[in-house]
Design a protein around this motif. Structure first.
Motif, PDB file in Angstrom:
ATOM      1  N   CYS A 155       9.792  -0.602   0.225  1.00 37.96           N
ATOM      2  CA  CYS A 155      10.241   0.755   1.055  1.00 37.96           C
ATOM      3  C   CYS A 155      11.303   0.280   2.256  1.00 37.96           C
ATOM      4  CB  CYS A 155       8.916   1.113   1.876  1.00 37.96           C
ATOM      5  SG  CYS A 155       9.207   2.565   3.011  1.00 37.96           S
ATOM      6  N   ASN A 156      12.162   0.995   2.374  1.00 40.16           N
ATOM      7  CA  ASN A 156      13.189   0.576   3.419  1.00 40.16           C
ATOM      8  C   ASN A 156      13.207   1.389   4.735  1.00 40.16           C
ATOM      9  OD1 ASN A 156      14.663  -1.288   1.712  1.00 40.16           O
ATOM     10  ND2 ASN A 156      15.309   0.241   0.570  1.00 40.16           N
ATOM     11  N   PHE A 157      12.279   2.246   4.511  1.00 37.12           N
ATOM     12  CA  PHE A 157      11.808   3.101   5.986  1.00 37.12           C
ATOM     13  C   PHE A 157      10.928   3.015   6.900  1.00 37.12           C
ATOM     14  CE2 PHE A 157      13.662   5.617   1.867  1.00 37.12           C
ATOM     15  CZ  PHE A 157      14.814   5.795   2.341  1.00 37.12           C
ATOM     16  N   LEU A 158      10.477   1.748   6.827  1.00 35.37           N
ATOM     17  CA  LEU A 158       9.252   1.550   7.748  1.00 35.37           C
ATOM     18  C   LEU A 158       9.791   1.063   9.341  1.00 35.37           C
ATOM     19  CD1 LEU A 158       7.387  -1.329   5.630  1.00 35.37           C
ATOM     20  CD2 LEU A 158       7.116   1.101   5.977  1.00 35.37           C
ATOM     21  N   PRO A 159       9.129   1.636  10.236  1.00 39.97           N
ATOM     22  CA  PRO A 159       9.293   1.557  11.869  1.00 39.97           C
ATOM     23  C   PRO A 159       9.627   0.079  12.041  1.00 39.97           C
ATOM     24  CG  PRO A 159       7.300   2.867  11.483  1.00 39.97           C
ATOM     25  CD  PRO A 159       7.543   2.080  10.178  1.00 39.97           C
ATOM     26  N   ASP A 160      10.538  -0.240  12.936  1.00 43.59           N
ATOM     27  CA  ASP A 160      11.042  -1.387  13.274  1.00 43.59           C
ATOM     28  C   ASP A 160       9.923  -2.295  14.000  1.00 43.59           C
ATOM     29  OD1 ASP A 160      13.635  -0.826  12.785  1.00 43.59           O
ATOM     30  OD2 ASP A 160      14.039  -0.153  14.702  1.00 43.59           O
ATOM     31  N   ASP A 161       8.818  -1.688  14.401  1.00 47.09           N
ATOM     32  CA  ASP A 161       7.643  -2.669  14.992  1.00 47.09           C
ATOM     33  C   ASP A 161       6.683  -2.743  14.059  1.00 47.09           C
ATOM     34  OD1 ASP A 161       6.652   0.045  14.982  1.00 47.09           O
ATOM     35  OD2 ASP A 161       6.094  -0.087  17.015  1.00 47.09           O
TER      36      ASP A 161
ATOM     37  N   ILE B 156       0.665  -1.165  -0.043  1.00 44.72           N
ATOM     38  CA  ILE B 156      -0.150   0.030   0.037  1.00 44.72           C
ATOM     39  C   ILE B 156       0.761   1.105  -0.054  1.00 44.72           C
ATOM     40  CG2 ILE B 156      -1.713   1.508   1.178  1.00 44.72           C
ATOM     41  CD1 ILE B 156      -2.689  -1.472   2.410  1.00 44.72           C
ATOM     42  N   TYR B 157       1.997   1.193   0.652  1.00 43.56           N
ATOM     43  CA  TYR B 157       3.002   2.482   0.846  1.00 43.56           C
ATOM     44  C   TYR B 157       3.807   2.326  -0.535  1.00 43.56           C
ATOM     45  CZ  TYR B 157       2.399   1.041   5.610  1.00 43.56           C
ATOM     46  OH  TYR B 157       1.847   0.856   6.855  1.00 43.56           O
ATOM     47  N   GLU B 158       4.177   1.104  -0.975  1.00 45.67           N
ATOM     48  CA  GLU B 158       4.977   0.991  -2.142  1.00 45.67           C
ATOM     49  C   GLU B 158       4.368   1.666  -3.428  1.00 45.67           C
ATOM     50  OE1 GLU B 158       7.559  -2.566   0.385  1.00 45.67           O
ATOM     51  OE2 GLU B 158       5.807  -3.163  -1.129  1.00 45.67           O
ATOM     52  N   GLU B 159       3.084   1.443  -3.629  1.00 52.16           N
ATOM     53  CA  GLU B 159       2.504   1.682  -4.844  1.00 52.16           C
ATOM     54  C   GLU B 159       1.963   3.115  -4.624  1.00 52.16           C
ATOM     55  OE1 GLU B 159      -0.640  -0.856  -6.258  1.00 52.16           O
ATOM     56  OE2 GLU B 159       0.773  -2.858  -6.069  1.00 52.16           O
ATOM     57  N   GLN B 160       2.306   3.828  -3.626  1.00 52.74           N
ATOM     58  CA  GLN B 160       2.099   5.187  -3.845  1.00 52.74           C
ATOM     59  C   GLN B 160       2.792   6.018  -4.828  1.00 52.74           C
ATOM     60  OE1 GLN B 160      -0.542   6.665  -2.122  1.00 52.74           O
ATOM     61  NE2 GLN B 160      -1.045   4.669  -1.112  1.00 52.74           N
ATOM     62  N   GLU B 161       2.117   7.060  -5.358  1.00 55.84           N
ATOM     63  CA  GLU B 161       2.953   7.867  -6.177  1.00 55.84           C
ATOM     64  C   GLU B 161       4.208   8.427  -5.838  1.00 55.84           C
ATOM     65  OE1 GLU B 161       2.237  11.902  -9.287  1.00 55.84           O
ATOM     66  OE2 GLU B 161       0.639  10.603  -8.430  1.00 55.84           O
ATOM     67  N   ASP B 162       4.036   8.809  -4.503  1.00 54.76           N
ATOM     68  CA  ASP B 162       5.240   9.436  -3.752  1.00 54.76           C
ATOM     69  C   ASP B 162       5.273   8.651  -2.196  1.00 54.76           C
ATOM     70  OD1 ASP B 162       7.102  10.689  -2.278  1.00 54.76           O
ATOM     71  OD2 ASP B 162       6.650  12.829  -2.872  1.00 54.76           O
ATOM     72  N   THR B 163       5.959   7.612  -2.022  1.00 55.45           N
ATOM     73  CA  THR B 163       6.010   6.600  -0.899  1.00 55.45           C
ATOM     74  C   THR B 163       6.330   7.604   0.415  1.00 55.45           C
ATOM     75  OG1 THR B 163       6.351   4.556  -2.043  1.00 55.45           O
ATOM     76  CG2 THR B 163       6.809   4.564   0.323  1.00 55.45           C
ATOM     77  N   ASP B 164       7.471   8.328   0.030  1.00 54.52           N
ATOM     78  CA  ASP B 164       8.069   9.098   1.115  1.00 54.52           C
ATOM     79  C   ASP B 164       7.038   9.880   1.814  1.00 54.52           C
ATOM     80  OD1 ASP B 164      10.331   7.526   1.120  1.00 54.52           O
ATOM     81  OD2 ASP B 164      11.480   9.221   0.267  1.00 54.52           O
ATOM     82  N   SER B 165       6.290  10.745   0.838  1.00 53.70           N
ATOM     83  CA  SER B 165       5.342  11.724   1.233  1.00 53.70           C
ATOM     84  C   SER B 165       3.995  11.307   1.912  1.00 53.70           C
ATOM     85  CB  SER B 165       5.046  12.338  -0.093  1.00 53.70           C
ATOM     86  OG  SER B 165       3.708  13.313   0.242  1.00 53.70           O
TER      87      SER B 165
ATOM     88  N   ILE C 270       3.948   8.371   3.619  1.00 48.11           N
ATOM     89  CA  ILE C 270       4.500   8.004   5.173  1.00 48.11           C
ATOM     90  C   ILE C 270       4.738   9.233   6.062  1.00 48.11           C
ATOM     91  CG2 ILE C 270       6.259   7.040   6.253  1.00 48.11           C
ATOM     92  CD1 ILE C 270       6.593   4.990   3.980  1.00 48.11           C
ATOM     93  N   GLU C 271       5.055  10.210   5.301  1.00 52.27           N
ATOM     94  CA  GLU C 271       5.051  11.375   6.198  1.00 52.27           C
ATOM     95  C   GLU C 271       3.784  11.882   6.759  1.00 52.27           C
ATOM     96  OE1 GLU C 271       7.128  15.733   6.027  1.00 52.27           O
ATOM     97  OE2 GLU C 271       7.586  14.475   4.196  1.00 52.27           O
ATOM     98  N   LYS C 272       2.897  12.047   5.695  1.00 49.24           N
ATOM     99  CA  LYS C 272       1.447  12.270   5.969  1.00 49.24           C
ATOM    100  C   LYS C 272       0.925  11.376   7.126  1.00 49.24           C
ATOM    101  CE  LYS C 272       0.328  14.403   1.677  1.00 49.24           C
ATOM    102  NZ  LYS C 272      -0.418  14.207   0.301  1.00 49.24           N
TER     103      LYS C 272
END
Length: 426
Positions: A381-387, A199-208, A210-212
């Motif tokens: 995505c390599n930026f997910l929280p550890d939990d 769901i995150y990875e298919e976003q047009e801007d994954t980082d944006s 996740i930030e939201k």
């Protein structure tokens, strides 16, 4: 604690993925003869094979390669080496660690030839630091032989890219005798770390996106990708052989059923061949994208990424000659036939380098290699929280077990992200 050790401490929580492997040597230049390089190997189960490879490489190049495979927490082990001013020449770590450690510990590899032969290298602030060792991919694993046995027709994965097409095939399989055509792995790592992150990875801007989520400004319940991925999950749930008690589905049982043709589809990844391959499976198996009713092309691509990275140390404790020998070793893995076969044939992995023409060792690897060749990949995505795995995995298990509905599930996800701690410095 100095900046170097702080950076190492930040990456202390990490999951080490492992894959079995072997070795084979090749001929290279002996310009760095009598130089010694050290390699930290975080894939402890391939310790013997890497040592064999190191011995053969030494015979071919004159470079002595020492491999260390300690069964310890990676970040703490590396921190100990740095305190002793005894860093490894080359270290094998996860993607998160490249982002965390690169600025203080890694040599700039931007000018290396192999950079142009892969899209998987990791760059930080415009400089390449991470050498991708191997790739893995995930999607829907299919058994084409089982499908043909029931339907009487050859199976073409491209014929079920849309969810409606996929549903029609599942219904046909069911009507013609395959009682439940789907298997779902109920483990939190499969649901929380593999399925839901798409769901995150298919976003047009994954980082944006996740930030939201992190700021609490994203409405995931109305997000198109959330609905699309969960629509597919609902279909998988409907045709799941263990739908009566989905959380008790045993992974080995599910993979055996797929291998033997009792079911036709299962969400998973290239790593699943280690189990599927035990049950004398059909060669007519493969990995395909998650079917979705979408027109953005994501239903034609696999999610994939490099699972291990190598970096070369930049400290004064490593000489320029040793660093050059390390660079030569990496080039050997990419361009020498023996190095290519070591990754692809002996290790049974998929090379992240497009110049590697050696066939993959199993059907899932072959599928991934073809999608790589066709440039049909979505990066993970390599930026997910550890939990993320444990917490979102448990939430997804509740949904799988029909303890929550989609609206409740979306609310749980939003609440989780508002309190999440991102573990990676970007």
């Amino acid at each position: 604690m100095n900046k170097r050790l702080q950076a190492l401490a930040l990456s202390a929580a990490m999951v080490i993925s492992m894959t079995a492997c072997g070795s084979k040597g090749g001929s290279v230049s002996k310009a760095n003869k009598n130089v010694t390089i050290t390699i930290f190997n975080s894939k402890t189960e391939i310790a013997d094979q890497l040592k064999e490879l190191a011995s053969e490489y030494e015979k071919a190049s004159g470079v002595r390669v020492k491999v260390d495979s300690p069964d310890e927490t990676v970040s703490l082990h590396l921190a100990t080496r740095y305190v002793a001013n005894d860093p490894y020449t080359i270290s094998m770590v996860d993607a998160k660690d490249i982002y965390t450690l690169a600025a203080d510990h890694a040599a700039d590899l931007s000018k290396e030839k192999w950079v142009d032969d892969t899209k998987q290298a990791i760059s930080v602030k415009g400089k390449v630091y991470g050498f991708p060792f191997c790739m893995e991919g995930r999607g829907i694993i299919y058994n084409a032989s089982a499908i043909k046995k029931v339907t009487g027709k050859d199976f073409d994965p491209s014929s079920v890219q849309m969810l409606d097409e996929f549903k029609s095939l599942l219904e046909e399989l069911k009507k013609k005798g395959m009682k439940s055509p789907v298997g779902i792995q109920a483990e939190d790592w499969s649901l929380g770390a593999h399925y839901f992150p798409q769901i995150y990875e298919e976003q047009e801007d994954t980082d944006s996106f996740i930030e939201k989520l992190h700021k609490g400004t994203a409405d995931i319940a109305s997000d198109k990708k959330f609905d699309s991925i969960m629509d597919t999950f609902d279909v998988l749930m409907k045709y799941n052989y263990a739908s009566a008690d989905p959380l008790k589905a045993d992974r080995e049982t599910t993979e055996r059923m797929l291998a033997e043709g009792d079911i036709a589809f299962m969400f998973g990844g290239t790593w699943d061949w280690s189990l599927i391959g035990k049950y004398n499976p059909s060669d007519e198996m493969g990995l395909m994208p998650i079917p979705q009713n979408t027109d953005d092309g994501t239903n034609t691509k696999l999610v994939a990424g490099s699972t291990k990275y190598l970096f070369i140390d930049n400290s004064d404790a490593i000489s320029d000659k040793e660093r050059q020998a390390a660079k030569d070793f990496l080039n050997w893995l990419v361009y020498d036939k023996a190095g290519q076969q070591f990754i692809t044939k002996t290790c049974g992995l998929v090379s992240p380098f497009t110049n590697n023409s050696v066939d993959a060792a199993d059907p899932l690897g072959k599928s991934l290699k073809q999608y790589l060749k066709d440039d049909k990949l979505i990066g993970w995505c390599n930026f997910l929280p550890d939990d993320q795995q444990a917490t979102v995995g448990a939430m997804t298990q509740q949904y799988l077990g029909k303890k929550t509905d989609r609206a409740q599930f979306a609310g749980q996800i939003e609440s989780y992200w508002k309190n999440a701690r991102l573990s990676t410095i970007r």
